[in-house]
Structure formats: C-alpha cells, structure tokens
Design a protein around this motif. Sequence first.
Motif, PDB file in Angstrom:
ATOM      1  N   ARG A   1      22.594 -45.806 120.885  1.00  0.00           N
ATOM      2  CA  ARG A   1      23.288 -45.095 121.954  1.00  0.00           C
ATOM      3  C   ARG A   1      24.249 -44.113 121.299  1.00  0.00           C
ATOM      4  O   ARG A   1      25.088 -44.507 120.488  1.00  0.00           O
ATOM      5  CB  ARG A   1      24.045 -46.067 122.851  1.00  0.00           C
ATOM      6  CG  ARG A   1      24.714 -45.401 124.050  1.00  0.00           C
ATOM      7  CD  ARG A   1      25.361 -46.439 124.952  1.00  0.00           C
ATOM      8  NE  ARG A   1      25.971 -45.833 126.125  1.00  0.00           N
ATOM      9  CZ  ARG A   1      25.320 -45.529 127.247  1.00  0.00           C
ATOM     10  NH1 ARG A   1      24.022 -45.779 127.334  1.00  0.00           N
ATOM     11  NH2 ARG A   1      25.931 -44.991 128.272  1.00  0.00           N
ATOM     12  N   VAL A   2      24.128 -42.844 121.629  1.00  0.00           N
ATOM     13  CA  VAL A   2      24.937 -41.802 121.004  1.00  0.00           C
ATOM     14  C   VAL A   2      26.150 -41.495 121.875  1.00  0.00           C
ATOM     15  O   VAL A   2      26.013 -41.146 123.055  1.00  0.00           O
ATOM     16  CB  VAL A   2      24.107 -40.522 120.772  1.00  0.00           C
ATOM     17  CG1 VAL A   2      24.984 -39.418 120.195  1.00  0.00           C
ATOM     18  CG2 VAL A   2      22.942 -40.818 119.840  1.00  0.00           C
ATOM     19  N   ILE A   3      27.334 -41.628 121.296  1.00  0.00           N
ATOM     20  CA  ILE A   3      28.584 -41.404 122.021  1.00  0.00           C
ATOM     21  C   ILE A   3      29.394 -40.335 121.304  1.00  0.00           C
ATOM     22  O   ILE A   3      29.697 -40.462 120.111  1.00  0.00           O
ATOM     23  CB  ILE A   3      29.405 -42.706 122.117  1.00  0.00           C
ATOM     24  CG1 ILE A   3      28.600 -43.789 122.829  1.00  0.00           C
ATOM     25  CG2 ILE A   3      30.728 -42.456 122.832  1.00  0.00           C
ATOM     26  CD1 ILE A   3      29.211 -45.174 122.719  1.00  0.00           C
ATOM     27  N   ALA A   4      29.730 -39.273 122.009  1.00  0.00           N
ATOM     28  CA  ALA A   4      30.559 -38.202 121.460  1.00  0.00           C
ATOM     29  C   ALA A   4      32.000 -38.424 121.914  1.00  0.00           C
ATOM     30  O   ALA A   4      32.263 -38.543 123.109  1.00  0.00           O
ATOM     31  CB  ALA A   4      30.058 -36.843 121.933  1.00  0.00           C
ATOM     32  N   VAL A   5      32.922 -38.491 120.960  1.00  0.00           N
ATOM     33  CA  VAL A   5      34.332 -38.731 121.267  1.00  0.00           C
ATOM     34  C   VAL A   5      35.080 -37.411 121.137  1.00  0.00           C
ATOM     35  O   VAL A   5      35.096 -36.798 120.072  1.00  0.00           O
ATOM     36  CB  VAL A   5      34.941 -39.783 120.329  1.00  0.00           C
ATOM     37  CG1 VAL A   5      36.361 -40.138 120.778  1.00  0.00           C
ATOM     38  CG2 VAL A   5      34.076 -41.041 120.294  1.00  0.00           C
ATOM     39  N   ALA A   6      35.689 -36.978 122.240  1.00  0.00           N
ATOM     40  CA  ALA A   6      36.321 -35.654 122.288  1.00  0.00           C
ATOM     41  C   ALA A   6      37.735 -35.756 122.830  1.00  0.00           C
ATOM     42  O   ALA A   6      38.165 -36.783 123.358  1.00  0.00           O
ATOM     43  CB  ALA A   6      35.490 -34.718 123.172  1.00  0.00           C
ATOM     44  N   SER A   7      38.464 -34.653 122.686  1.00  0.00           N
ATOM     45  CA  SER A   7      39.794 -34.524 123.291  1.00  0.00           C
ATOM     46  C   SER A   7      40.016 -33.061 123.630  1.00  0.00           C
ATOM     47  O   SER A   7      39.411 -32.177 123.023  1.00  0.00           O
ATOM     48  CB  SER A   7      40.891 -35.017 122.342  1.00  0.00           C
ATOM     49  OG  SER A   7      40.931 -34.251 121.168  1.00  0.00           O
TER      50      SER A   7
ATOM     51  N   LEU B   1      27.487 -46.649 113.416  1.00  0.00           N
ATOM     52  CA  LEU B   1      27.638 -45.576 112.430  1.00  0.00           C
ATOM     53  C   LEU B   1      28.557 -44.518 113.015  1.00  0.00           C
ATOM     54  O   LEU B   1      28.397 -44.122 114.171  1.00  0.00           O
ATOM     55  CB  LEU B   1      26.281 -44.956 112.087  1.00  0.00           C
ATOM     56  CG  LEU B   1      26.292 -43.724 111.176  1.00  0.00           C
ATOM     57  CD1 LEU B   1      26.837 -44.060 109.793  1.00  0.00           C
ATOM     58  CD2 LEU B   1      24.890 -43.122 111.055  1.00  0.00           C
ATOM     59  N   VAL B   2      29.516 -44.061 112.210  1.00  0.00           N
ATOM     60  CA  VAL B   2      30.463 -43.030 112.653  1.00  0.00           C
ATOM     61  C   VAL B   2      30.209 -41.742 111.882  1.00  0.00           C
ATOM     62  O   VAL B   2      30.242 -41.728 110.645  1.00  0.00           O
ATOM     63  CB  VAL B   2      31.925 -43.477 112.441  1.00  0.00           C
ATOM     64  CG1 VAL B   2      32.880 -42.366 112.878  1.00  0.00           C
ATOM     65  CG2 VAL B   2      32.212 -44.764 113.205  1.00  0.00           C
ATOM     66  N   PHE B   3      29.955 -40.671 112.609  1.00  0.00           N
ATOM     67  CA  PHE B   3      29.816 -39.333 112.023  1.00  0.00           C
ATOM     68  C   PHE B   3      31.105 -38.558 112.281  1.00  0.00           C
ATOM     69  O   PHE B   3      31.525 -38.427 113.440  1.00  0.00           O
ATOM     70  CB  PHE B   3      28.667 -38.557 112.674  1.00  0.00           C
ATOM     71  CG  PHE B   3      27.342 -38.702 112.000  1.00  0.00           C
ATOM     72  CD1 PHE B   3      26.971 -37.829 110.988  1.00  0.00           C
ATOM     73  CD2 PHE B   3      26.465 -39.700 112.373  1.00  0.00           C
ATOM     74  CE1 PHE B   3      25.739 -37.950 110.374  1.00  0.00           C
ATOM     75  CE2 PHE B   3      25.230 -39.837 111.776  1.00  0.00           C
ATOM     76  CZ  PHE B   3      24.856 -38.961 110.766  1.00  0.00           C
ATOM     77  N   ASP B   4      31.723 -38.061 111.242  1.00  0.00           N
ATOM     78  CA  ASP B   4      32.895 -37.210 111.407  1.00  0.00           C
ATOM     79  C   ASP B   4      32.414 -35.768 111.496  1.00  0.00           C
ATOM     80  O   ASP B   4      32.038 -35.162 110.491  1.00  0.00           O
ATOM     81  CB  ASP B   4      33.845 -37.376 110.220  1.00  0.00           C
ATOM     82  CG  ASP B   4      35.229 -36.809 110.514  1.00  0.00           C
ATOM     83  OD1 ASP B   4      35.316 -35.904 111.374  1.00  0.00           O
ATOM     84  OD2 ASP B   4      36.199 -37.263 109.907  1.00  0.00           O
TER      85      ASP B   4
ATOM     86  N   TYR C   1      24.877 -48.211 117.949  1.00  0.00           N
ATOM     87  CA  TYR C   1      25.739 -47.122 118.409  1.00  0.00           C
ATOM     88  C   TYR C   1      25.935 -46.116 117.289  1.00  0.00           C
ATOM     89  O   TYR C   1      26.175 -46.499 116.135  1.00  0.00           O
ATOM     90  CB  TYR C   1      27.122 -47.636 118.838  1.00  0.00           C
ATOM     91  CG  TYR C   1      27.098 -48.645 119.950  1.00  0.00           C
ATOM     92  CD1 TYR C   1      27.030 -48.244 121.282  1.00  0.00           C
ATOM     93  CD2 TYR C   1      27.156 -50.009 119.677  1.00  0.00           C
ATOM     94  CE1 TYR C   1      27.008 -49.175 122.304  1.00  0.00           C
ATOM     95  CE2 TYR C   1      27.136 -50.948 120.694  1.00  0.00           C
ATOM     96  CZ  TYR C   1      27.058 -50.523 122.003  1.00  0.00           C
ATOM     97  OH  TYR C   1      27.037 -51.449 123.020  1.00  0.00           O
ATOM     98  N   ILE C   2      25.843 -44.841 117.640  1.00  0.00           N
ATOM     99  CA  ILE C   2      26.212 -43.765 116.719  1.00  0.00           C
ATOM    100  C   ILE C   2      27.324 -42.973 117.394  1.00  0.00           C
ATOM    101  O   ILE C   2      27.136 -42.417 118.483  1.00  0.00           O
ATOM    102  CB  ILE C   2      25.022 -42.852 116.390  1.00  0.00           C
ATOM    103  CG1 ILE C   2      23.937 -43.635 115.641  1.00  0.00           C
ATOM    104  CG2 ILE C   2      25.487 -41.655 115.554  1.00  0.00           C
ATOM    105  CD1 ILE C   2      22.686 -42.820 115.336  1.00  0.00           C
TER     106      ILE C   2
ATOM    107  N   SER D   1      24.497 -33.283 124.668  1.00  0.00           N
ATOM    108  CA  SER D   1      23.278 -34.015 124.327  1.00  0.00           C
ATOM    109  C   SER D   1      23.505 -35.512 124.179  1.00  0.00           C
ATOM    110  O   SER D   1      22.549 -36.282 124.127  1.00  0.00           O
ATOM    111  CB  SER D   1      22.689 -33.468 123.020  1.00  0.00           C
ATOM    112  OG  SER D   1      22.379 -32.096 123.139  1.00  0.00           O
ATOM    113  N   ALA D   2      24.765 -35.930 124.103  1.00  0.00           N
ATOM    114  CA  ALA D   2      25.077 -37.339 123.907  1.00  0.00           C
ATOM    115  C   ALA D   2      24.706 -38.161 125.134  1.00  0.00           C
ATOM    116  O   ALA D   2      24.577 -37.644 126.242  1.00  0.00           O
ATOM    117  CB  ALA D   2      26.563 -37.502 123.599  1.00  0.00           C
ATOM    118  N   ASP D   3      24.542 -39.463 124.937  1.00  0.00           N
ATOM    119  CA  ASP D   3      24.296 -40.357 126.063  1.00  0.00           C
ATOM    120  C   ASP D   3      25.554 -40.533 126.896  1.00  0.00           C
ATOM    121  O   ASP D   3      25.476 -40.808 128.096  1.00  0.00           O
ATOM    122  CB  ASP D   3      23.838 -41.728 125.554  1.00  0.00           C
ATOM    123  CG  ASP D   3      22.497 -41.668 124.844  1.00  0.00           C
ATOM    124  OD1 ASP D   3      21.673 -40.813 125.221  1.00  0.00           O
ATOM    125  OD2 ASP D   3      22.266 -42.461 123.923  1.00  0.00           O
TER     126      ASP D   3
END
Length: 298
Positions: free
Chosen positions: A27-33, A59-62, A139-140, A158-160
Amino acid sequence: MDQADSLRNKMALQLSDQKKHTSGNARVIAVASGKGGAGKSNFTVNFSLALQRLGKKVLVFDLDIGMANIDILLGQSAEYTIVDMLRQRLSVWKIIAKGHEGLPFVSGGSGLNDLIEFSGDEMEYFLEQLQLIGKEYDYIFFDMPAGVSRTSLHFLLSADQAFLVTTPEPTSVTDGYGMIKFLHVNNKNLPVCLIINRIKNKKEGSATASNISAVCRQFLNKEIKSLIYIPDDDTVGKAVRAQTPFIAYSPDARSSAAVLQAARQYTNELNSQEKYTEFSFTAKLRRFFTTKGRNTFG
C-alpha cells in the motif's frame, strides 16, 4: 549492480510481467504538508517504525531530494541515495539502507548538488525499480517535500492514500487545507487522512481536525478523516537531537503512545477493508509521464 542484484531483478521482473498492471501488494502512502516545519518526516519515521513493530514490512522513501532528513532522524548515514540510483542506474536493492531497529529506508540526499526533478527516462527507471519491490513490503511511505512541484504532485495523486500533516497554527491549517483542495481538484477519489501534530491537548487536536473537515465538507464536498493527534511534548525534540525515533527514545511519552495507538488502529481498519486494486501505483504514475496520460485524474 552485482550478480545477486541482477539475478533478483530478473526474477522479480518475470513475476511482474505476469501481471503488468500491478506493482505488488504494498500500500503506497504519500505523506505531505502544506508548509515546512509541520513535523512530516518525524511522523513518517515513527509511524513506520510503529507499523514494523506490529509485524508489518515497511519501506520509507525520502523524496525531499537534496533536502532530505529521514537518515538524520534515524541516526544512519546511507551509502547511496535516490539520486545515485537514477544517475548510476543502480538497483533499488542496493540503495535500501537500514535505520533504527532495522527499518528499511531510501535516502533522498542532503545537498544542493542532489536537487533533481525527475525526467521521463529517470521516472521510467524509477518505476521499473519500484515494481521489483512491490511484493516485498506491506507499506511503502513516500515522505514528500513541503508544498507541490510537478513531480511531487504526480506522486501524491498516484498514491493509494495521502497523509496530510498539519499543526493547530492558523498558517499551517490554512496551508494544509490548500493542499487538500489542490489534491481534490486533481483527483477527487484520493483518500486524504489528517495528522494533527504538536497539540497542547486532545481538545485542541479535535477542534483543529473538526474545522478542517467542516471546511472540506462544505466547499469540496469531501470527507476527511483524522488518524492521530500528536501531543507537543519535550520527548520529540530530545529524540531528534539524539537522532533516535521518539517512540524508541521514550516509549512511555504521550507522543509515543499516540503514534503506537494510531498504528494499531490503522492496521485494524485496513484489515476490515478491501484492498485498493483499481490501478497500481506504478501504472498510475506512469500515465502522468506519457503524453496521453497527463492530467487524467479529474
């Protein structure tokens, strides 16, 4: 790329060829602010670690490339970054580093020379590599840069799911709503979840979330859920200075308890829902980088 990486890539590509429109079960989660300084990266690290403690593969992608700090928060120096992968055509397996408690992460680099905007060829290579690891993780997380660029917008859409991190400060709330509105205009179906950070008490967190939700409901006709209210305690700052996730630095702190509870709640809710299967993340993102696929999320 060494022989082991090459063999692993070939095997993974054979599997992905069997289902060209799926990138695996992650499951791809984009974390934004909406603005910098909301605590987005710190939340990403600690929430990811909490999920890992629950037995999930994370997995965390910066993706704040050139201004990244995930490796700093984890107290680890990565040998390779996303920039190295793109410019040297390295395997994604080679650039995955291990942080606190073995949490896998990919560094975005930390220097002005690392700043990069994905070109078409670079994005295609990135997507090929991402497809190789889709079945390896539950989770990514993509820790996005503050604000919106062309590339970051495409990742978000594009994230879930998108996590929007804000604080109770009026400027942060305003910018957070602006981000939600921008995402909604481009993809009305994207689920957005609120993370209210640095609250004085639960009442302040609830009031902030209710205000944002009410405005979204009135002007966007969009329901926004809240995942967590994170207390503003001294533990967080001390943990950052110690380069240790705060849930490990002080497990009994209010902020740690909130994140751990949110992770349990999140996994329980997902277990009771059907998985997102309409399009894979890689398929959706690839559409943005083709001539016919631009601006297709109305």
